[in-house]
Design a protein around this motif. Sequence first.
Motif, short mmCIF file in Angstrom:
data_model
loop_
_atom_site.label_atom_id
_atom_site.label_comp_id
_atom_site.label_asym_id
_atom_site.label_seq_id
_atom_site.Cartn_x
_atom_site.Cartn_y
_atom_site.Cartn_z
N THR B 87 0.85 -1.19 0.00
CA THR B 87 0.00 0.00 0.00
C THR B 87 0.88 1.23 0.00
O THR B 87 1.80 1.34 0.79
CB THR B 87 -0.90 0.02 1.25
OG1 THR B 87 -1.53 -1.26 1.36
CG2 THR B 87 -1.97 1.08 1.14
N HIS B 88 0.59 2.15 -0.93
CA HIS B 88 1.34 3.40 -0.97
C HIS B 88 0.55 4.49 -0.27
O HIS B 88 -0.64 4.61 -0.46
CB HIS B 88 1.57 3.84 -2.41
CG HIS B 88 2.56 2.97 -3.11
ND1 HIS B 88 3.89 3.00 -2.81
CD2 HIS B 88 2.40 2.05 -4.08
CE1 HIS B 88 4.52 2.13 -3.58
NE2 HIS B 88 3.64 1.53 -4.35
N PHE B 89 1.25 5.29 0.50
CA PHE B 89 0.61 6.45 1.09
C PHE B 89 1.22 7.70 0.46
O PHE B 89 2.43 7.86 0.47
CB PHE B 89 0.78 6.46 2.60
CG PHE B 89 -0.10 5.43 3.27
CD1 PHE B 89 -1.39 5.75 3.62
CD2 PHE B 89 0.37 4.15 3.49
CE1 PHE B 89 -2.21 4.80 4.20
CE2 PHE B 89 -0.45 3.20 4.06
CZ PHE B 89 -1.74 3.52 4.42
N PHE B 93 0.44 10.13 6.95
CA PHE B 93 -0.49 9.81 8.02
C PHE B 93 0.27 9.08 9.13
O PHE B 93 1.19 8.33 8.85
CB PHE B 93 -1.60 8.88 7.53
CG PHE B 93 -2.61 9.56 6.64
CD1 PHE B 93 -3.65 10.30 7.18
CD2 PHE B 93 -2.52 9.44 5.26
CE1 PHE B 93 -4.57 10.92 6.36
CE2 PHE B 93 -3.45 10.06 4.44
CZ PHE B 93 -4.48 10.80 5.00
N GLU B 97 -3.64 7.10 12.65
CA GLU B 97 -4.62 7.62 11.68
C GLU B 97 -4.96 6.56 10.64
O GLU B 97 -6.11 6.43 10.22
CB GLU B 97 -4.07 8.87 11.00
CG GLU B 97 -4.14 10.11 11.87
CD GLU B 97 -3.46 11.32 11.21
OE1 GLU B 97 -4.00 12.43 11.36
OE2 GLU B 97 -2.40 11.16 10.59
N HIS B 139 4.96 6.30 6.46
CA HIS B 139 5.97 6.10 5.43
C HIS B 139 7.38 5.97 6.00
O HIS B 139 8.32 5.71 5.28
CB HIS B 139 5.90 7.20 4.37
CG HIS B 139 6.11 8.57 4.93
ND1 HIS B 139 5.08 9.41 5.26
CD2 HIS B 139 7.25 9.22 5.24
CE1 HIS B 139 5.57 10.53 5.75
NE2 HIS B 139 6.88 10.45 5.74
N LYS B 146 4.91 -1.78 8.61
CA LYS B 146 3.79 -1.23 7.84
C LYS B 146 2.69 -2.29 7.64
O LYS B 146 1.51 -1.99 7.82
CB LYS B 146 4.30 -0.72 6.49
CG LYS B 146 3.34 0.24 5.83
CD LYS B 146 4.03 0.98 4.70
CE LYS B 146 3.43 0.57 3.39
NZ LYS B 146 4.14 1.13 2.25
N ARG B 153 -5.31 -2.13 10.91
CA ARG B 153 -6.45 -1.43 10.32
C ARG B 153 -7.57 -2.40 9.99
O ARG B 153 -8.73 -2.13 10.25
CB ARG B 153 -6.03 -0.67 9.06
CG ARG B 153 -7.21 0.04 8.42
CD ARG B 153 -6.81 0.94 7.29
NE ARG B 153 -6.49 0.18 6.10
CZ ARG B 153 -5.88 0.71 5.03
NH1 ARG B 153 -5.53 1.97 5.03
NH2 ARG B 153 -5.62 -0.04 3.98
#
Lengths: 332, 258
Positions: B87-89, B93, B97, B139, B146, B153
């Motif tokens: 997953t790229h952010f 965040f 969050e 990140h 991660k 989540r």
Amino acid sequence: MRVIRISLVLFLFLILTILLSLLFGTADVTIAQLWGILTGDTDVKEMTKIIVFNIRFPRIIAAGLAGFSLSLGGLVFQAILRNPLADPFILGVSSGGAFGAVLGIMFGFSFNLGIPLLSFAGAMLTIYLVSVMGQRKMGMESSTILLAGVIINAFFTAIIMFFISTAVDDRLHTMLFWLYGDLSQSAYVQFAIMAPIVVAAFIILYSLSRHLNLITAGEETARQLGVDTKKTKMTCFLVVSLVIGLVVSFSGLIGFVGLIIPHLGRMVLGSDHRLLIPVSALGGAVFLIAADTVARTIISPSELPVGVITAFIGAPFFIYLLKTRGSKWNRS
Amino acid sequence: MEPVLSLKKVGFRYDSLWAIRDLDLGVKPGELLAVLGPNGSGKSTLLKVVDGILTPQEGEVLLKDRPVSRYTRSDLAKEVAMVAQETHFYFSFSALEVVLMGRFPRLGRFQFESERDMEAASRALKATHCLHLAERPIHELSGGEKQRVLLARALAQEPTVILLDEPTSFLDLRYKKEIFDLISSLTHERGLSVMVVSHDIDLASQYSDQMVMLKDGRVYSTGAPDKVITASNIQAVYECPVIVDKNPVLGSPRVSLV
């Protein structure tokens, strides 16, 4: 709650900026005179009242509304395009709106209806073109979007230049001035149109703030967590184009506000759009009022278009972002 | 026990090409189902169909005896969580969050997270051993950290089903083990139904209760790991010669290329 506290502080700051801005200008207005006018003291000269109410105040309100909208527009574009460098000006949305507005001027439409409508249509058309051109198989590509914006921007600017070159009358100066962001022609009737639309846009965008949070974290994830990404993006495009179209038709091209303010917000507050939306909007208003105050006092008694001031601050800021954040935010 | 999630003769095609077809499978509470198969065998499509992102043209997916197609997007997000391969952010965040995003389907339009949401998030962070990372920007975390936050989540969604799409493919050996240990204990202790797509046959057979091996979008073999992981099955599906023996400590099937 944090968002209310911060918004309140910024709101007080906005009031303060407005009051300060009322004091500055070619003619001197003292604090005592301003206090007199605000409290209804009859001793103040009629001329001073006119300067404050009919010249400075409408212009300040126009700057505030424009800054509010441009900053909000930048923030929302950055979120839905997942591109930290997106801004209504850089993406060509503003010049698309300006193209519509110039067309309206050529046709002799009213500045209160026809021109804003065409400007909205131009802004909407641009954002549609940018997103189609920037579309890749795997969703939107960051750099392609920017390039698409640059190209569309150049194209519309050329058309506008063509119109200006062929319009050889005394409106040339007005048009050129307007293009670079002119707030001196502001009138109360424009606020009657703009204020309710801007407020409605703010409420709609705020109601989507958590959707925007998820979209910035990836569209697939957002969909998986229950966001209708297509609908959200369409709503944002429509709402932002509408307010940007209005701003452009009333105030011309004012760049970089949508870049500077949302990023300052992010640096201080992080990426939660429930905070960033009110903060960017209010911060944008404060910033543009301040910038316009500088624009109309720095070479007094002459004035600068406010777009010159924002570009002076914004262009170096853009380069700074490109160098420091541009790459970082594309990888994690 | 009845399966929470079951697929009945499910088929999905992109244009004219069937990506999966005639799929029948079920996942019970507390069961870890590993989905194996070569590239292009329909594993990711299968997860998207289960998650309601893609709607099958044939058959149906039942979640708690109700077709997935009849759930609203946010009702489905309360039942099914997905952890992607990577997953790229794009914006910064904090881990907390990110985990709170899992509460999205349970919040109203103008609502802020309540105490209950914060508790769910910190429980989830605790369960994946990353409470100490809560304030860190996502990140800046390592790949393993991660993935643990993203697993948190998924837990914060309080789902009954968790789908994982190659959750360990970018991780080194230690983090691979860590994530699978975590997935396995969550599945068995909380009675979750978990479907994990994996390219790592050995890991999958160590940890999973059931396996399904896909070939060209159809089930080639299904059952307990030692029944599915045989030299002949793997040769037929992956088209390369292998020998299969047993892990000397755990006794699970072990595949070696020859």
